[in-house]
Design an enzyme around this catalytic site. Sequence first.
Site, PDB file in Angstrom:
ATOM      1  N   VAL A 373     -76.497 -42.449 -49.486  1.00  0.00           N
ATOM      2  CA  VAL A 373     -77.771 -41.781 -49.215  1.00  0.00           C
ATOM      3  C   VAL A 373     -77.854 -41.414 -47.739  1.00  0.00           C
ATOM      4  O   VAL A 373     -77.806 -42.294 -46.870  1.00  0.00           O
ATOM      5  CB  VAL A 373     -78.958 -42.698 -49.589  1.00  0.00           C
ATOM      6  CG1 VAL A 373     -80.276 -41.977 -49.360  1.00  0.00           C
ATOM      7  CG2 VAL A 373     -78.839 -43.157 -51.040  1.00  0.00           C
ATOM      8  N   ARG A 374     -77.937 -40.129 -47.457  1.00  0.00           N
ATOM      9  CA  ARG A 374     -78.072 -39.640 -46.077  1.00  0.00           C
ATOM     10  C   ARG A 374     -76.999 -40.236 -45.161  1.00  0.00           C
ATOM     11  O   ARG A 374     -77.276 -40.638 -44.023  1.00  0.00           O
ATOM     12  CB  ARG A 374     -79.465 -39.943 -45.529  1.00  0.00           C
ATOM     13  CG  ARG A 374     -80.593 -39.320 -46.337  1.00  0.00           C
ATOM     14  CD  ARG A 374     -81.949 -39.676 -45.764  1.00  0.00           C
ATOM     15  NE  ARG A 374     -83.018 -39.145 -46.594  1.00  0.00           N
ATOM     16  CZ  ARG A 374     -83.530 -37.908 -46.467  1.00  0.00           C
ATOM     17  NH1 ARG A 374     -83.051 -37.105 -45.546  1.00  0.00           N
ATOM     18  NH2 ARG A 374     -84.506 -37.505 -47.281  1.00  0.00           N
ATOM     19  N   GLY A 375     -75.780 -40.328 -45.687  1.00  0.00           N
ATOM     20  CA  GLY A 375     -74.667 -40.848 -44.890  1.00  0.00           C
ATOM     21  C   GLY A 375     -74.559 -42.350 -44.861  1.00  0.00           C
ATOM     22  O   GLY A 375     -73.642 -42.907 -44.248  1.00  0.00           O
ATOM     23  N   HIS A 376     -75.473 -43.059 -45.540  1.00  0.00           N
ATOM     24  CA  HIS A 376     -75.426 -44.521 -45.597  1.00  0.00           C
ATOM     25  C   HIS A 376     -74.826 -44.959 -46.927  1.00  0.00           C
ATOM     26  O   HIS A 376     -75.368 -44.643 -47.988  1.00  0.00           O
ATOM     27  CB  HIS A 376     -76.832 -45.110 -45.457  1.00  0.00           C
ATOM     28  CG  HIS A 376     -77.506 -44.775 -44.162  1.00  0.00           C
ATOM     29  ND1 HIS A 376     -77.136 -45.339 -42.962  1.00  0.00           N
ATOM     30  CD2 HIS A 376     -78.537 -43.930 -43.892  1.00  0.00           C
ATOM     31  CE1 HIS A 376     -77.908 -44.864 -42.002  1.00  0.00           C
ATOM     32  NE2 HIS A 376     -78.768 -43.994 -42.530  1.00  0.00           N
ATOM     33  N   LYS A 377     -73.729 -45.694 -46.847  1.00  0.00           N
ATOM     34  CA  LYS A 377     -73.109 -46.240 -48.064  1.00  0.00           C
ATOM     35  C   LYS A 377     -73.768 -47.581 -48.362  1.00  0.00           C
ATOM     36  O   LYS A 377     -73.566 -48.563 -47.634  1.00  0.00           O
ATOM     37  CB  LYS A 377     -71.604 -46.389 -47.879  1.00  0.00           C
ATOM     38  CG  LYS A 377     -70.855 -45.067 -47.768  1.00  0.00           C
ATOM     39  CD  LYS A 377     -69.358 -45.289 -47.620  1.00  0.00           C
ATOM     40  CE  LYS A 377     -68.590 -43.986 -47.726  1.00  0.00           C
ATOM     41  NZ  LYS A 377     -68.972 -43.011 -46.684  1.00  0.00           N
TER      42      LYS A 377
END
Length: 810
Positions: A373-377
Amino acid sequence: MSHCSLRKCLLIENKEISLVDVTLDFTEGFHIQVENSNDMKVTATIGPQTTDTIAVVRAYEDNWGNPCKVVQFELNQQRLRLSKRSPPIEDQKNLIKQQVLSLEREILKNEQFWRDFSFRNVDSQAIQKKLLELGENANFIDVQFPPQEKSIQEQVKCILNNDCSPSKGLAFDRVIQWRRPKEFMKYDTSKGLLEPHIYSTQNFLNISQGQLSDSWFISAALSLAERPALIERLFVTKLYNELGVYELRLCLNGEWTSVIVDDYFPCLPNGGPIFSKSNDNQLWILLLQKAFAKVSGSYMSLQSGNPSDLFQDLTGSPTLTLNFKENKVQDMYVSGKLWDLLSHFNEEGYLISASQQNDSANVVHAVVQLRDVRGHKLVNVRDPLLLFQWTGDWGETSRLWTKEMLDAVSPNYEVNPNQFWMSFDDFAKYFGTIYVARVRNWDETRVRGRFIRVQDPENQTFEFVQSKWLYSLDVKTKTHLIVTLNQEDEKTKGVLPKRPYLDMGLVVMKADKDEGTQIVLFKEYLVQRNVECELILEPGHYIVLPKTTGCALKRPDHAEIESIKLVDHNRQFTPLFMSTLKDLFLKFDLTANQSIDWKEFSGFLQILGLTLQDELAFKAQILTKFHSSESGLTYQGFIDWWRSQIVAEGEPQLWVWLERLGYDRDLYSVKSRIFSLTFQSRALEGDQPVRVTVRDTAGTEIEPKINEMLLSQFGKEERIQEFYSLVSLQSLGAKTFTYGIRNQKSVDIEATIDMSFSENMSFSSKAQVVKRVIHPGQVAFILHCQAGFGNFNRVIKHSAIEVVQAPTKK
């Protein structure tokens, strides 16, 4: 509490067989006085199953005559602390003595009733029908796993320890009482407590572990409960029944197997379950735990185990274990391939879970989902036993939860208090092992096989162990295939120490008319319950060969002579002999249909040196005399046949037969071992399933030929001599070594390998000096060897001479 005129009497009723220590603290109250006490604290101990007055409190303000005011305003200030202790063991036994004696009488009655009944070939409905003969109020007592102390810990082990009390050295100090659900479950619909039921699809997870120290088992089962349908399908018996008969289906040793249990559970004296329990009257976890305890021989055997094996037992699906300590897994993590792989598994609907670093208890946490999500794993984890609280990044109070991230992820900690989110980097840091159960609707074929020891009739120094069958695959379309080779679980009751794990591997070959037979995959040997290989196959014809070096298919080198008896002082077969007969039955029940047909029984008799004229004689002399089904002689009938033979022939003759069947005088299995093979596939193009054909390897010597192909393709030229070279192949996981000799001359040579100076090594041949004649330009397999535990010394001497051909007579 109850009123005593203008005073307040505080009574505590102790319904359990426990000592209850009570402290009442009134120091924050006002306008009250505690009678017969110098201060505002009262302590007392309540004995088992008694009711006692702890304190009498009097109000003394002007309008103290209003008892309601006393209750409403003053006594609400009391503080209450309770703690429970165990009474002396003898006191506990005395308090439940009558109930225990009554149950023992029922067990003896049931042992007589079920004596000639074959449990192996029946379902729960047949048992329920049989129970009607016992009377209207009869209930089932499983005499194969009776509600007795020996089912808590195996009798053999506690006798060796000279103490069969379950309280000795364990995490609990209570006498165990076996009780049925309606004896310990309280049901009150106003509090959401329903009558006993097997499971509730609304909430599988309201479970407590208890005092067995089997958190690996309970947590793995709860991880499976993330998919309620996977729990439901384990239960053949779907509803609670007063007869107490429950049937489960578990995938044991690679084969779906019915396990029948009763509903007597280990409880505190006059209390609830001492091991696992549901907090809302579900029975599923108690029944599942009991089923595995029965298979393993005792509840105590569940104190340790491998979650990956359990997931396979529960789902029948191929499993994958990823350990962060392995360099390959670390490389995948660093490169990002591990995230991609787990995300793919998540999308496929596979069951993913993980255990923490350095967690000896192997507590399993369910991986609910993975989100980028938005570059967050991010990883969503459920802690089934509420033992772990994550307070780091993306925890419940983390500042990283911006409005945008909250809207995108909807973590909802209030609805799911035992779930938490964390970054994948933190996940990789705190969790050491990932377990993946690849659950899906596979096209599936399961077959039973056998490893057998083969002696070269023309070369007494050369022998090997090979699969009695090879498996031919007809692949019509591009296919994803997983092959699992399973051997008998060492945790199964009666397996150890006579049938320890063998090393096992797999070879997959492609057969082509033009290019010949080529090895597609070699799964190296491993010493564990099962090995798997995974392939993407193009259309064609393939051969799968299960493999073992066979070095462990022998009597241990330093095993003591035990003077084994086949019957005990009551003329009953001993547990060890019964375990051996079970092994024999499985070896000759080739089609795994719980019976031995005419062809299979004829092969059995042939090994013994006996004969039956034909199939009609089999029906007349065997099936009509001993317990049988439509398909052949059942396990019970097989046991009864042996009982008839010990009467007719005597124990010495049975020992002769057992030796011919591959068992030594201490019943070590030294000539053969069963396995099962599972083929699970899905077509990637089209919808045609893989067709599996079983072919006998007798007389083919396929094992040496495959070993020679493996040495040629994967082996290492260790030592090159003038006209020959030593070729070796090592499997690090099993500490095995395969040796062959390459003939570099233009004439035949006789090669010798001598390993008699090695220490702590086992060999595939009885002889440690092996000779073979090798044709020009060829590699010949000579022997396998395997290192033992601890230090070992591998000494190999080799030589070769030319074979002088005798002149041909004219």
